[in-house]
Design a protein around this motif. Structure first.
Motif, PDB file in Angstrom:
ATOM      1  N   VAL A 125      92.472  28.308 100.881  1.00  0.00           N
ATOM      2  CA  VAL A 125      91.559  29.199 100.169  1.00  0.00           C
ATOM      3  C   VAL A 125      90.456  28.348  99.555  1.00  0.00           C
ATOM      4  CG1 VAL A 125      91.305  30.862  98.285  1.00  0.00           C
ATOM      5  CG2 VAL A 125      93.409  30.833  99.640  1.00  0.00           C
ATOM      6  N   SER A 126      89.215  28.778  99.739  1.00  0.00           N
ATOM      7  CA  SER A 126      88.089  28.085  99.103  1.00  0.00           C
ATOM      8  C   SER A 126      87.386  29.045  98.153  1.00  0.00           C
ATOM      9  CB  SER A 126      87.106  27.557 100.145  1.00  0.00           C
ATOM     10  OG  SER A 126      86.551  28.608 100.894  1.00  0.00           O
ATOM     11  N   VAL A 127      86.986  28.507  97.000  1.00  0.00           N
ATOM     12  CA  VAL A 127      86.300  29.286  95.966  1.00  0.00           C
ATOM     13  C   VAL A 127      85.027  28.528  95.615  1.00  0.00           C
ATOM     14  CG1 VAL A 127      86.480  30.328  93.682  1.00  0.00           C
ATOM     15  CG2 VAL A 127      88.555  29.992  95.055  1.00  0.00           C
ATOM     16  N   LEU A 128      83.872  29.177  95.764  1.00  0.00           N
ATOM     17  CA  LEU A 128      82.585  28.550  95.511  1.00  0.00           C
ATOM     18  C   LEU A 128      81.867  29.283  94.387  1.00  0.00           C
ATOM     19  CD1 LEU A 128      80.648  26.336  96.769  1.00  0.00           C
ATOM     20  CD2 LEU A 128      79.555  28.258  97.936  1.00  0.00           C
ATOM     21  N   TYR A 129      81.376  28.515  93.408  1.00  0.00           N
ATOM     22  CA  TYR A 129      80.645  29.115  92.289  1.00  0.00           C
ATOM     23  C   TYR A 129      79.673  28.099  91.714  1.00  0.00           C
ATOM     24  CZ  TYR A 129      84.578  26.866  89.851  1.00  0.00           C
ATOM     25  OH  TYR A 129      85.524  25.970  89.412  1.00  0.00           O
ATOM     26  N   ASP A 130      78.719  28.585  90.921  1.00  0.00           N
ATOM     27  CA  ASP A 130      77.684  27.726  90.355  1.00  0.00           C
ATOM     28  C   ASP A 130      78.286  26.638  89.482  1.00  0.00           C
ATOM     29  OD1 ASP A 130      75.526  29.024  91.521  1.00  0.00           O
ATOM     30  OD2 ASP A 130      75.295  30.417  89.845  1.00  0.00           O
ATOM     31  N   PHE A 131      77.753  25.415  89.630  1.00  0.00           N
ATOM     32  CA  PHE A 131      78.154  24.277  88.807  1.00  0.00           C
ATOM     33  C   PHE A 131      77.829  24.570  87.337  1.00  0.00           C
ATOM     34  CE2 PHE A 131      77.058  20.313  86.636  1.00  0.00           C
ATOM     35  CZ  PHE A 131      78.237  19.604  86.811  1.00  0.00           C
ATOM     36  N   GLY A 132      78.699  24.156  86.461  1.00  0.00           N
ATOM     37  CA  GLY A 132      78.457  24.305  85.039  1.00  0.00           C
ATOM     38  C   GLY A 132      78.824  25.654  84.467  1.00  0.00           C
ATOM     39  N   THR A 133      79.498  26.466  85.246  1.00  0.00           N
ATOM     40  CA  THR A 133      79.922  27.779  84.766  1.00  0.00           C
ATOM     41  C   THR A 133      81.341  27.640  84.225  1.00  0.00           C
ATOM     42  OG1 THR A 133      78.639  28.702  86.589  1.00  0.00           O
ATOM     43  CG2 THR A 133      79.997  30.232  85.341  1.00  0.00           C
ATOM     44  N   GLN A 134      81.434  27.236  82.963  1.00  0.00           N
ATOM     45  CA  GLN A 134      82.723  26.931  82.354  1.00  0.00           C
ATOM     46  C   GLN A 134      83.665  28.129  82.348  1.00  0.00           C
ATOM     47  OE1 GLN A 134      83.751  23.898  81.426  1.00  0.00           O
ATOM     48  NE2 GLN A 134      81.817  23.066  82.141  1.00  0.00           N
ATOM     49  N   SER A 135      83.141  29.329  82.159  1.00  0.00           N
ATOM     50  CA  SER A 135      84.014  30.510  82.110  1.00  0.00           C
ATOM     51  C   SER A 135      84.708  30.736  83.449  1.00  0.00           C
ATOM     52  CB  SER A 135      83.217  31.757  81.708  1.00  0.00           C
ATOM     53  OG  SER A 135      82.187  32.022  82.652  1.00  0.00           O
ATOM     54  N   PHE A 191      97.071  36.219  95.121  1.00  0.00           N
ATOM     55  CA  PHE A 191      96.274  35.083  94.662  1.00  0.00           C
ATOM     56  C   PHE A 191      94.802  35.251  95.053  1.00  0.00           C
ATOM     57  CE2 PHE A 191      94.681  30.699  95.545  1.00  0.00           C
ATOM     58  CZ  PHE A 191      94.640  30.253  94.236  1.00  0.00           C
ATOM     59  N   VAL A 192      94.544  35.540  96.330  1.00  0.00           N
ATOM     60  CA  VAL A 192      93.173  35.712  96.811  1.00  0.00           C
ATOM     61  C   VAL A 192      92.504  36.891  96.098  1.00  0.00           C
ATOM     62  CG1 VAL A 192      91.754  36.300  98.826  1.00  0.00           C
ATOM     63  CG2 VAL A 192      93.619  34.640  99.048  1.00  0.00           C
ATOM     64  N   GLY A 193      93.219  38.002  95.967  1.00  0.00           N
ATOM     65  CA  GLY A 193      92.658  39.174  95.303  1.00  0.00           C
ATOM     66  C   GLY A 193      92.289  38.912  93.860  1.00  0.00           C
ATOM     67  N   THR A 194      93.125  38.159  93.159  1.00  0.00           N
ATOM     68  CA  THR A 194      92.838  37.835  91.762  1.00  0.00           C
ATOM     69  C   THR A 194      91.615  36.937  91.656  1.00  0.00           C
ATOM     70  OG1 THR A 194      95.194  38.032  91.244  1.00  0.00           O
ATOM     71  CG2 THR A 194      93.816  36.920  89.629  1.00  0.00           C
ATOM     72  N   LEU A 195      91.486  35.960  92.554  1.00  0.00           N
ATOM     73  CA  LEU A 195      90.297  35.104  92.551  1.00  0.00           C
ATOM     74  C   LEU A 195      89.033  35.921  92.778  1.00  0.00           C
ATOM     75  CD1 LEU A 195      91.589  32.061  94.624  1.00  0.00           C
ATOM     76  CD2 LEU A 195      90.980  32.038  92.191  1.00  0.00           C
ATOM     77  N   ARG A 196      89.119  36.910  93.644  1.00  0.00           N
ATOM     78  CA  ARG A 196      87.945  37.729  93.964  1.00  0.00           C
ATOM     79  C   ARG A 196      87.502  38.626  92.816  1.00  0.00           C
ATOM     80  NH1 ARG A 196      89.172  39.361 100.246  1.00  0.00           N
ATOM     81  NH2 ARG A 196      88.281  37.465 101.143  1.00  0.00           N
ATOM     82  N   THR A 197      88.354  38.810  91.821  1.00  0.00           N
ATOM     83  CA  THR A 197      87.964  39.644  90.683  1.00  0.00           C
ATOM     84  C   THR A 197      87.143  38.880  89.646  1.00  0.00           C
ATOM     85  OG1 THR A 197      89.961  39.178  89.375  1.00  0.00           O
ATOM     86  CG2 THR A 197      90.056  41.047  90.928  1.00  0.00           C
ATOM     87  N   ILE A 198      87.008  37.567  89.804  1.00  0.00           N
ATOM     88  CA  ILE A 198      86.258  36.764  88.838  1.00  0.00           C
ATOM     89  C   ILE A 198      84.769  37.054  89.002  1.00  0.00           C
ATOM     90  CG2 ILE A 198      85.719  34.452  87.999  1.00  0.00           C
ATOM     91  CD1 ILE A 198      88.344  33.509  89.279  1.00  0.00           C
ATOM     92  N   GLU A 199      84.159  37.490  87.921  1.00  0.00           N
ATOM     93  CA  GLU A 199      82.736  37.803  87.945  1.00  0.00           C
ATOM     94  C   GLU A 199      81.919  36.542  88.198  1.00  0.00           C
ATOM     95  OE1 GLU A 199      79.416  39.935  85.094  1.00  0.00           O
ATOM     96  OE2 GLU A 199      81.523  40.062  84.572  1.00  0.00           O
ATOM     97  N   ASP A 200      80.918  36.649  89.037  1.00  0.00           N
ATOM     98  CA  ASP A 200      79.958  35.586  89.368  1.00  0.00           C
ATOM     99  C   ASP A 200      80.496  34.498  90.283  1.00  0.00           C
ATOM    100  OD1 ASP A 200      77.898  36.831  87.917  1.00  0.00           O
ATOM    101  OD2 ASP A 200      78.494  35.822  86.063  1.00  0.00           O
TER     102      ASP A 200
END
Length: 140
Positions: free
Chosen positions: A57-67, A111-120
């Motif tokens: 599973v890969s999760v990609l998000y903006d650098f510096g997004t501590q939340s 697990f995948v479904g929970t990751l997908r609920t993270i905003e942004d």
């Protein structure tokens, strides 16, 4: 057909409208219906039921997004029973978390479904393979 009201960022609406125009959909409702059907059927694969699976599973998000980073860490702890290993890397201006999983379809899809609920979160992608088929891949 019942009408459902959904909130989403303007950028996502623009992308849906562009996709509808480019692929001759009748409108954004048709795009959203197809997306919902695809998501609902994603883990509905009889070939994966009742089998031990390995997955990435890969999760990609903006650098510096501590939340987001904090929430990914919380989810990692909540699902540690299926996580064999994970890595956090920086790629360009993004954070990339990679997870290697081992478990059944229900636990991995949770697990995948929970990751997908993270905003942004930009993307959550995965690949699954039944562990009992690994030996047969060498014969192909």
């Amino acid at each position: 057909m019942p009408v459902v009201s959904v909130s989403m960022p303007a950028e996502l609406i623009d992308r849906i409208d562009a996709l509808a125009d480019e692929h001759d959909y009748t409108g954004r409702s048709e795009v959203v219906r197809e997306g919902a059907r695809t998501l609902l059927s994603e883990f509905d694969d009889d070939r994966l039921e009742d089998r031990e699976l390995a997955g990435i599973v890969s999760v990609l998000y903006d650098f510096g997004t501590q939340s987001i980073e904090h929430r990914v860490t919380e989810i990692r702890h909540e699902h540690e029973a299926v996580i064999v290993s994970n890595d956090h890397s920086h790629v360009d201006d993004y954070c990339l978390d990679l997870f290697v999983l081992e478990g059944n379809l229900d636990s991995i899809s949770a697990f995948v479904g929970t990751l997908r609920t993270i905003e942004d979160v930009g993307t959550v992608d995965y690949s699954l393979i039944p562990i009992d088929s690994v030996g047969s891949l060498q014969d192909v």
